[in-house]
Scaffold this active site. Sequence first.
Site, PDB file in Angstrom:
ATOM      1  N   CYS A  45      36.109  44.956  68.066  1.00  0.00           N
ATOM      2  CA  CYS A  45      36.513  44.198  69.254  1.00  0.00           C
ATOM      3  C   CYS A  45      35.850  44.800  70.492  1.00  0.00           C
ATOM      4  CB  CYS A  45      38.028  44.156  69.393  1.00  0.00           C
ATOM      5  SG  CYS A  45      38.829  45.769  69.412  1.00  0.00           S
ATOM      6  N   ASP A  95      42.030  59.235  55.830  1.00  0.00           N
ATOM      7  CA  ASP A  95      40.763  58.837  56.434  1.00  0.00           C
ATOM      8  C   ASP A  95      40.043  57.934  55.429  1.00  0.00           C
ATOM      9  OD1 ASP A  95      38.003  58.746  57.197  1.00  0.00           O
ATOM     10  OD2 ASP A  95      38.270  60.596  58.349  1.00  0.00           O
ATOM     11  N   PRO A 134      47.687  47.629  63.169  1.00  0.00           N
ATOM     12  CA  PRO A 134      49.119  47.497  62.891  1.00  0.00           C
ATOM     13  C   PRO A 134      49.485  46.634  61.694  1.00  0.00           C
ATOM     14  CG  PRO A 134      48.509  46.044  64.676  1.00  0.00           C
ATOM     15  CD  PRO A 134      47.278  46.833  64.351  1.00  0.00           C
ATOM     16  N   GLY A 135      48.504  46.005  61.033  1.00  0.00           N
ATOM     17  CA  GLY A 135      48.800  45.306  59.791  1.00  0.00           C
ATOM     18  C   GLY A 135      48.570  43.815  59.780  1.00  0.00           C
TER      19      GLY A 135
END
Length: 293
Positions: free
Chosen positions: A231, A163, A111-112
């Site tokens: 993660c 991509d 998300p940035g």
Amino acid sequence: MGFKEDLQKIAGEDFERIWASFWTPKQTGFFVNSLLASAEEIERELSNLNIKFESVLPNFYLTDSGAKAVLSRSELFNSGKIYIQNVSSYLAPLNLGASEGMSVLDMCASPGGKTIALANFMASESNLNPNLAAMEANKDRFFTLKSNLKKYGCEFARTYNKDARSIAKTCEGRFDRILLDAPCSGYAGYCEGFPEKSHKEIKAIAKLQKGLLNAALTALKDGGEMIYSTCTFYAEENEEVVANALNSKFEIELLPLSFTLPECQSGELGARVVPSGRADGFYLAKIKKIRRL
């Protein structure tokens, strides 16, 4: 066999501590968006909100888990002056070493949060338009990325809904620094109802990760550096991806991390963050490209 059984093998004597961490509320972490506010201003506002805090990494703070609701409704958050993020995730952009004058790419950016952190490291009063690019393949997530970059004053970052593997053909040898926080099985966020992946699915994810890392090394300049991170806990998505790059068409070197946490366990092929009451599980490796063989 499910994730719990796999984790018992992966974690060994750390298993009980890691398993308990999934059901324990984490401390709330956030970094100061220095594009819009100073640390001194943020600290004053936190005191006004009666929020206790501690600085644990450069420009990064921790407070208790219950403060997240207050922070997420505060002017500090709504105006983009702070970005709420787990401390483990902040290690990736912090260790990349991006600075003013470099050409930098965040490959899988939505998300940035990591892109915004990179913008903070790169921008200065004399250079408010640093050479920063961000990519996101998923269309919905791409628009989330665009929205967050606007909110946090990072509209100067060039964004691409593509991509990231495409940079192997279009951007060979272009970047000084690359951050690849790769799509992964996401088991650091394990909780009740978590959608578990089969081993076949994990192998497919690892294949994608190897392709992304290969593209990153192609787009990196000789002498350039990158962070590969995930993660998750599976070696197939972490150390084995890096080992594959060590045996590829590139001569690379693994570098030590400059910033760590007590939860970090360093190995020959990167470092793992063991989950705790403040940190999510995380893996990261810092890689220097010497040359293409």
